[in-house]
Design an enzyme around this catalytic site. Sequence first.
Site, short mmCIF file in Angstrom:
data_model
loop_
_atom_site.label_atom_id
_atom_site.label_comp_id
_atom_site.label_asym_id
_atom_site.label_seq_id
_atom_site.Cartn_x
_atom_site.Cartn_y
_atom_site.Cartn_z
N GLU A 1 1.08 5.51 1.17
CA GLU A 1 0.52 6.55 2.04
C GLU A 1 0.73 7.93 1.42
O GLU A 1 1.78 8.22 0.85
CB GLU A 1 1.20 6.49 3.42
CG GLU A 1 0.65 7.52 4.39
CD GLU A 1 1.12 7.27 5.80
OE1 GLU A 1 1.04 6.11 6.27
OE2 GLU A 1 1.57 8.23 6.45
N ASP B 1 -1.32 13.34 17.73
CA ASP B 1 -0.59 14.19 18.68
C ASP B 1 -1.27 15.55 18.69
O ASP B 1 -1.61 16.08 17.63
CB ASP B 1 0.87 14.36 18.23
CG ASP B 1 1.61 13.03 18.28
OD1 ASP B 1 1.68 12.44 19.37
OD2 ASP B 1 2.08 12.58 17.22
N HIS C 1 4.24 -1.00 3.33
CA HIS C 1 3.43 0.23 3.25
C HIS C 1 4.40 1.38 3.01
O HIS C 1 5.24 1.66 3.87
CB HIS C 1 2.67 0.42 4.57
CG HIS C 1 1.85 1.67 4.64
ND1 HIS C 1 0.61 1.80 4.03
CD2 HIS C 1 2.08 2.86 5.26
CE1 HIS C 1 0.10 3.00 4.28
NE2 HIS C 1 0.98 3.67 5.02
N PHE D 1 12.72 14.70 10.69
CA PHE D 1 11.51 13.90 10.81
C PHE D 1 11.74 12.72 11.76
O PHE D 1 10.90 12.42 12.61
CB PHE D 1 11.21 13.39 9.40
CG PHE D 1 9.75 13.19 9.12
CD1 PHE D 1 8.84 14.19 9.39
CD2 PHE D 1 9.31 12.01 8.54
CE1 PHE D 1 7.50 14.00 9.12
CE2 PHE D 1 7.98 11.82 8.27
CZ PHE D 1 7.06 12.81 8.57
N SER E 1 0.83 -1.20 0.00
CA SER E 1 0.00 0.00 0.00
C SER E 1 0.87 1.25 0.00
O SER E 1 2.08 1.19 0.26
CB SER E 1 -0.92 -0.02 1.22
OG SER E 1 -0.16 -0.25 2.39
P1 FAD Z 1 -1.26 4.92 20.93
O1 FAD Z 1 -1.30 3.53 20.45
O2 FAD Z 1 -2.42 5.40 21.76
O3 FAD Z 1 0.09 5.08 21.77
C1 FAD Z 1 0.59 6.35 22.14
C2 FAD Z 1 1.50 6.24 23.37
O4 FAD Z 1 0.71 5.98 24.53
C3 FAD Z 1 2.52 5.11 23.31
O5 FAD Z 1 3.66 5.55 23.99
C4 FAD Z 1 1.85 3.98 24.07
O6 FAD Z 1 2.78 3.09 24.65
C5 FAD Z 1 1.04 4.72 25.11
N1 FAD Z 1 -0.27 4.09 25.39
C6 FAD Z 1 -1.12 3.56 24.46
N2 FAD Z 1 -2.24 3.10 25.04
C7 FAD Z 1 -2.12 3.35 26.37
C8 FAD Z 1 -2.97 3.13 27.49
N3 FAD Z 1 -4.17 2.57 27.34
N4 FAD Z 1 -2.52 3.54 28.70
C9 FAD Z 1 -1.30 4.13 28.85
N5 FAD Z 1 -0.46 4.37 27.82
C10 FAD Z 1 -0.86 3.99 26.60
N6 FAD Z 1 -0.37 11.05 13.28
C11 FAD Z 1 -1.32 11.92 12.84
O7 FAD Z 1 -1.56 12.94 13.49
N7 FAD Z 1 -2.00 11.70 11.67
C12 FAD Z 1 -1.79 10.60 10.92
O8 FAD Z 1 -2.42 10.43 9.88
C13 FAD Z 1 -0.82 9.64 11.36
N8 FAD Z 1 -0.60 8.50 10.68
C14 FAD Z 1 0.27 7.57 11.17
C15 FAD Z 1 0.42 6.35 10.51
C16 FAD Z 1 1.29 5.37 10.98
C17 FAD Z 1 1.40 4.06 10.23
C18 FAD Z 1 2.07 5.62 12.15
C19 FAD Z 1 3.03 4.59 12.65
C20 FAD Z 1 1.91 6.83 12.82
C21 FAD Z 1 1.02 7.80 12.37
N9 FAD Z 1 0.81 9.01 13.04
C22 FAD Z 1 -0.12 9.92 12.58
C23 FAD Z 1 1.58 9.33 14.24
C24 FAD Z 1 0.84 8.94 15.53
O9 FAD Z 1 -0.37 9.65 15.65
C25 FAD Z 1 1.77 9.26 16.70
O10 FAD Z 1 2.87 8.40 16.70
C26 FAD Z 1 1.10 9.31 18.06
O11 FAD Z 1 2.02 9.87 18.99
C27 FAD Z 1 0.69 7.94 18.60
O12 FAD Z 1 -0.39 7.43 17.95
P2 FAD Z 1 -0.80 5.88 18.20
O13 FAD Z 1 -2.05 5.64 17.49
O14 FAD Z 1 0.35 5.00 17.96
O15 FAD Z 1 -1.09 5.98 19.80
#
Ligand code: FAD
Length: 287
Positions: A14, A105, A264, A214, A12
Amino acid sequence: MTASRSQATGFSFELFPPKTDKGIEKLRDTVTRLNERSPAFFSVTYGAGGSTQTNTFATVDWIREQGIAAAPHLSCIGSTRDEITEILQRYADQGIDRIVALRGDLPSGAGAGSMGDLNYANELVALIRERFDARFHVEVAAYPEMHPQAANFDKDLENFKRKVDAGADSAITQYFYNPDAYERFLEACSRRDITIPIVPGIMPITNYSNLVRFSDACGAEIPRWLRKRMEAYGDNIDSIRALGRDVVTKLCERLLAIGAPGLHFYTMNQTEPTLAIWDALGLSDIG
Ligand code: FAD
């Protein structure tokens, strides 16, 4: 080709939503050309707050109008459950069947009051399952080199498992250049009975200083040997690109050899760097 190979598995691309007319034109050209390789889908990133959200909708709409599979990213930080449900309903009505579910974030300077209803991506996955059942294939993010805010690797893995337990179907990783990190991550997942496909995110190398900036921000490591080689090329963009193509192609070969279920590509809306790797891998020649 090949359509069979890329569509059946996780190959895929992005994109990010462009803001200018020139950017829109470039994105459309990129999608048209990359779509000739029959990827499984094009995903479109999404920013927390503001106009970038509208740009994501517009980009997804255009891709869908071309009859191409689009997977919008959706981040939950700063939004209410109802706001998120409204966006998901919009996508469901459009026939979108895949979402990349993220925490996202907050923009720097945002206060604690702007957190919204959901704190972590596992809560977003749970919300999608609660309100839309199996309507969407849900992708989540994975971090072979650990999320930068995580306390340690084990805690991060525990939190990754929360997303899987909440109903994630598959994952896409943050990019990395050390294949051992991916292999170790897969082994650690397997020890915790995490069995969903985990597709490596691949960042082509086109510009040294951008990549360093980055990578520092998102916690992706650039191995010392690679930094040194890129530094030695200075402003010689062609040499950096040639090195990048070789290094990233070898990385992909290794990842596929150790069982990656697809790749990806973070295209950064550019055609050539991704195509060069795709074609060097011979992905279009494998039936
Ligand atoms: P989570 O899985 O919620 O994790 C975030 C942090 O919190 C981690 O350190 C984790 O260990 C901790 N954590 C998770 N769950 C819990 C819990 N229940 N209790 C306590 N701690 C917890 N960002 C954007 O803004 N827009 C995008 O389109 C975007 N696309 C992305 C695509 C990919 C493939 C990747 C890898 C990243 C992308 N990001 C994007 C970046 C991402 O939003 C950031 O890395 C963000 O800081 C974490 O998102 P996450 O969904 O991994 O968060």
